[in-house]
Design a protein around this motif. Structure first.
Motif: not given
Length: 429
Positions: A215-236
């Motif tokens: 979850y945390t590593n994919l959240a990082d990747f999503y953030g790098h890709a500009g998928r901020i909302e997806d990143s946020y929900y994975l951190y949650l």
């Protein structure tokens, strides 16, 4: 007619791009989502099992199983508190285990190597990993470890060979490594694809540690890709499993700071982490947010706190060399930063280390030499925005306007990853 059609398609393209950007911009976090995870609870650094194992070690130093268990607990305490003492305690226990193990020695060697990786003692870890591989037990685990180490040391051709040796599309360990490999190559889409496969494996197994990791590593990747909302929900989702996970909280703090430009709320989240976790890098992030908020007093206090922690505890060793180069350059202690960057290249000759060396050379007035290093060791070898920003500064100092322009466009697309301070610097390139 042709010109009119051409203009029409340009207009449609601009509208679509604007709509995509608007959708991303519209996303905002909600403090009600994460407030319950910010409550201050002390990190537990003992348990009845830990005490049992620890007592066995004290009464009989030959208790091999207890040594391994205690080392694992110390590593967990370090992750929760950020206190280097626990990592060093784990090292001590593992050294003893390696010394006395007759059976299962390769496993203890690998555990000690991973401890050294956490301490950024990569070359020492490589020696241990090779010894573990030579013993012939746990071959796949040793080859995975050797892949990790060669990636850390910038030996990418060797790392790729080890990655091929463990290829198994149904194995979580392989999937996360092939994801990291593609991220290293700059293929973020493929990296996300494999990390999503790894996450699916973790979810089917319901293994808590694998879930948190994916979850945390994919959240990082999503953030790098500009998928901020997806990143946020994975951190949650990470915090739903591990309510004390500092990394996930830091990820949310970064979204609040970099995406929403809400420095005060980001600091509130960061302060809640720092009540429990004493990792020095949090002070550097706090200083950056304070700088963004034009709070010079807080910025200086945060930098001073970082410096005191690093200076007062030599157990950190080389762990913060890269941070320290940036720290010293920020204080215009350029010669010392250059010397430390040289040391980091010797310890860890990666494109990132060479980027720091080139940037420190720029600060001491050696623009041409800095550019030579950038072109030989950095360009085409890394796609890390922070390092490419340094490369752009070097090119700018050498009058290479076309190269600066090309990098500037790429860097502006990584504005979220770099943060508001860097974004402003990039805009002025």
């Amino acid at each position: 007619m042709k010109t009119t059609a051409h203009n029409f398609f340009i207009t449609i393209t601009i509208v679509l791009l604007t709509a995509c950007q608007q959708k991303q911009t519209d996303f905002t976090t909600n403090r009600k989502d994460y407030d319950k995870y910010l409550a201050s609870e002390p990190v537990k650094t003992t348990s009845k099992y830990f005490q049992l194992w620890d007592n066995k070690i004290k009464s009989d130093s030959m208790q091999l199983l207890s040594l391994g268990n205690v080392a694992g607990e110390y590593a967990r305490f370090f992750k929760g508190t950020g206190k280097i003492k626990y990592l060093k305690d784990a090292e001590q226990a593992l050294n003893k285990a390696v010394e006395i193990a007759a059976v299962g020695k390769s496993g203890y060697l690998r555990a000690l190597a991973r401890n050294y990786i956490s301490q950024h003692r990569f070359k020492e870890a490589l020696i241990l990993a090779k010894e573990a591989r030579s013993l012939g037990s746990g071959v796949k685990d040793s080859q995975s470890l050797l892949y990790d180490l060669h990636m850390e040391l910038g030996n990418y051709r060797i790392a790729n060979a080890y990655l091929d040796s463990i290829k198994n599309m149904s194995d979580f360990g392989y999937l996360i490594r092939v994801a990291k490999w593609n991220d290293h190559k700059g293929d973020l889409g493929t990296a996300i694809h494999f990390m999503e496969k790894a996450m699916a494996k973790a979810e089917s197994s319901q293994n808590r540690d694998l879930l948190v990791w994916s979850y945390t590593n994919l959240a990082d990747f999503y953030g790098h890709a500009g998928r901020i909302e997806d990143s946020y929900y994975l951190y949650l989702k990470t915090l739903q499993i591990d309510s004390q996970n500092a990394y996930a909280k830091k990820g949310i703090a970064w979204i609040v700071y970099s995406h929403e430009r809400n420095g005060a709320e980001a600091l509130r989240i960061l302060d809640s982490i720092m009540q429990k976790n004493k990792s020095p890098e949090y002070y550097l992030l706090k200083a950056e947010i304070a700088d963004f908020m034009k709070n010079d007093l807080l910025r200086v206090q945060s930098l001073d706190n970082y410096y005191k922690i690093i200076e007062d505890n030599k157990d950190y060793g080389d762990m913060y060399n890269a941070y320290n180069v940036d720290f010293l350059l920020g204080l215009e202690v350029d010669q010392k930063a250059f010397e430390l960057a040289q040391e980091e290249v010797k310890n860890r000759p990666t494109p990132e280390s060479y980027g720091l060396l080139a940037y420190s050379l720029l600060q001491v007035g050696q623009e041409q030499k800095a550019m030579e290093i950038i072109e030989k060791h950095v360009m085409g070898a890394t796609f890390e925005p922070a390092i490419l920003h340094q490369a752009a500064e070097v090119y700018k100092a050498n009058g290479k306007k076309e190269k600066v322009s090309a990098l500037k466009q790429e860097l502006l697309e990584a504005a979220f990853e770099l943060g508001p301070i860097k974004e402003a610097e990039i805009a002025s390139l």
